[in-house]
Design a protein around this motif. Structure first.
Motif, PDB file in Angstrom:
ATOM      1  N   UNK A  37      11.842  10.357  18.789  1.00  0.00           N
ATOM      2  CA  UNK A  37      10.807  11.086  19.537  1.00  0.00           C
ATOM      3  C   UNK A  37      11.639  12.297  20.183  1.00  0.00           C
ATOM      4  N   UNK A  38      10.919  13.201  20.648  1.00  0.00           N
ATOM      5  CA  UNK A  38      11.853  14.324  20.963  1.00  0.00           C
ATOM      6  C   UNK A  38      10.925  15.062  22.249  1.00  0.00           C
ATOM      7  N   UNK A  39      11.401  15.634  23.283  1.00  0.00           N
ATOM      8  CA  UNK A  39      10.677  16.305  24.211  1.00  0.00           C
ATOM      9  C   UNK A  39      10.518  15.212  25.477  1.00  0.00           C
ATOM     10  N   UNK A  40      11.172  14.214  25.575  1.00  0.00           N
ATOM     11  CA  UNK A  40      10.998  13.582  26.563  1.00  0.00           C
ATOM     12  C   UNK A  40      11.568  13.973  28.038  1.00  0.00           C
ATOM     13  N   UNK A  41      10.613  13.872  28.970  1.00  0.00           N
ATOM     14  CA  UNK A  41      11.096  14.345  30.460  1.00  0.00           C
ATOM     15  C   UNK A  41      12.173  13.607  31.103  1.00  0.00           C
ATOM     16  N   UNK A  42      12.330  12.594  30.873  1.00  0.00           N
ATOM     17  CA  UNK A  42      13.522  11.688  31.443  1.00  0.00           C
ATOM     18  C   UNK A  42      14.259  10.860  30.383  1.00  0.00           C
ATOM     19  N   UNK A  43      15.252  10.434  30.947  1.00  0.00           N
ATOM     20  CA  UNK A  43      16.069   9.541  29.986  1.00  0.00           C
ATOM     21  C   UNK A  43      15.265   8.076  29.972  1.00  0.00           C
ATOM     22  N   UNK A  44      14.745   7.633  31.139  1.00  0.00           N
ATOM     23  CA  UNK A  44      13.944   6.328  31.064  1.00  0.00           C
ATOM     24  C   UNK A  44      12.718   6.457  30.035  1.00  0.00           C
ATOM     25  N   UNK A  45      11.968   7.443  30.047  1.00  0.00           N
ATOM     26  CA  UNK A  45      10.928   7.656  29.304  1.00  0.00           C
ATOM     27  C   UNK A  45      11.278   7.518  27.734  1.00  0.00           C
ATOM     28  N   UNK A  46      12.422   8.427  27.293  1.00  0.00           N
ATOM     29  CA  UNK A  46      12.944   8.278  25.986  1.00  0.00           C
ATOM     30  C   UNK A  46      13.436   6.808  25.931  1.00  0.00           C
ATOM     31  N   UNK A  47      14.088   6.323  26.497  1.00  0.00           N
ATOM     32  CA  UNK A  47      14.587   4.861  26.511  1.00  0.00           C
ATOM     33  C   UNK A  47      13.347   3.658  26.401  1.00  0.00           C
ATOM     34  N   UNK A  48      12.546   3.610  27.284  1.00  0.00           N
ATOM     35  CA  UNK A  48      11.198   3.030  27.123  1.00  0.00           C
ATOM     36  C   UNK A  48      10.421   3.141  25.849  1.00  0.00           C
ATOM     37  N   UNK A  49      10.335   4.457  25.420  1.00  0.00           N
ATOM     38  CA  UNK A  49       9.429   4.677  24.231  1.00  0.00           C
ATOM     39  C   UNK A  49      10.308   4.093  22.834  1.00  0.00           C
ATOM     40  N   UNK A  50      11.336   4.273  23.000  1.00  0.00           N
ATOM     41  CA  UNK A  50      12.321   3.903  21.744  1.00  0.00           C
ATOM     42  C   UNK A  50      12.239   2.584  21.574  1.00  0.00           C
ATOM     43  N   UNK A  51      12.607   1.714  22.847  1.00  0.00           N
ATOM     44  CA  UNK A  51      12.612   0.202  22.855  1.00  0.00           C
ATOM     45  C   UNK A  51      11.294  -0.360  22.446  1.00  0.00           C
ATOM     46  N   UNK A  52      10.005   0.358  22.911  1.00  0.00           N
ATOM     47  CA  UNK A  52       8.743  -0.384  22.613  1.00  0.00           C
ATOM     48  C   UNK A  52       8.655  -0.173  20.773  1.00  0.00           C
ATOM     49  N   UNK A  53       9.102   0.878  20.238  1.00  0.00           N
ATOM     50  CA  UNK A  53       9.281   1.197  18.730  1.00  0.00           C
ATOM     51  C   UNK A  53      10.060   0.247  18.035  1.00  0.00           C
ATOM     52  N   UNK A  54      11.286  -0.016  18.702  1.00  0.00           N
ATOM     53  CA  UNK A  54      12.466  -0.896  18.089  1.00  0.00           C
ATOM     54  C   UNK A  54      11.549  -2.332  17.864  1.00  0.00           C
TER      55      UNK A  54
END
Length: 74
Positions: A37-54
């Protein structure tokens, strides 16, 4: 399979944002992940999105599914 999440801050000319991907920890070339995923506004958003996909990818591996890399699914 040993999946890992990587989160990076991109502060380039195109703007400042966060990027995350999921790849095999044993892959020496991180240029073709299983998901990103690219273009996340915050580190938390990127991490939460990635952990859900993981969690979803891990469930598929446990069920015996073969994961496709991003370039394989194009």
């Amino acid at each position: 399979m040993n999946l890992r999440v990587r989160v990076l801050y991109c502060g380039c000319a195109g703007g400042r944002h966060w990027y995350a991907d999921i790849d095999d920890a044993d892959d020496p070339q991180p240029d073709d992940p299983f998901w990103y995923v690219d273009g996340c506004a915050t580190q938390s958003q990127a991490l939460e999105t990635a952990c859900g996909e993981l969690l979803e990818l891990s469930s598929r591996v446990v069920q015996g599914d073969q994961l496709c890399r991003v370039l394989e699914s194009v």
